[in-house]
Design an enzyme around this catalytic site. Structure first.
Site: not given
Ligand code: 5GP
Length: 122
Positions: A33, A91, A104
């Site tokens: 992440d 989520n 994810h």
């Molecule tokens: P969620 O959709 O479950 O809220 O979380 C999305 C996750 O993706 C977050 O923890 C954020 O830090 C991660 N994230 C967002 N953009 C990128 C990216 O460009 N690269 C990586 N490796 N993680 C990302």
């Protein structure tokens, strides 16, 4: 919700955006992440275009589902948290604040994580 293939994880899968890759198999990719919330914080994503767990569970083949969960397990081993413990979190949708509309699983660990969730009231 229709799948939007301009999301950041689709771009990572297409190689348009870099990631710190942990492992990959035919059906899934695991990477770090970008904003880790624990010493170990991986994201595991299916390679197919699925918005959420419900979408994935309804439409993915048995091979994709098996490949995805084997990648989750292998990621826990590779990060060295399989014995010390880890938490999986997916989520989905607005109430869960899903930011990236590609299914994810977050795999977090590497230190005591505290209670599962702050108590939520309607
Ligand atoms: P969620 O959709 O479950 O809220 O979380 C999305 C996750 O993706 C977050 O923890 C954020 O830090 C991660 N994230 C967002 N953009 C990128 C990216 O460009 N690269 C990586 N490796 N993680 C990302």
């Amino acid at each position: 919700m229709a799948y939007d293939d301009s999301n950041i994880f689709a771009r990572i899968l297409r190689g348009e955006v870099p990631c710190k890759r942990i492992l990959e198999n035919e059906h899934a990719l695991a990477f770090q992440d970008i904003n880790p919330l624990a010493p170990a914080h991986a994201l595991v994503i299916p390679k197919g275009a699925y918005v959420s767990m419900v979408d994935f569970g309804a439409k993915a083949s048995s091979e994709e589902i098996a490949g995805f969960f084997r990648a989750v397990a292998e990621t826990a081993r590779k990060l060295g948290v399989d014995e010390s413990g880890y938490r999986l979190l997916a989520n989905s949708g607005p109430d869960a604040h899903q930011e990236v509309p590609h299914f994810h699983v977050h795999l977090v660990g590497g230190a005591p994580l505290g209670p599962m969730l702050r108590k939520v009231t309607p």
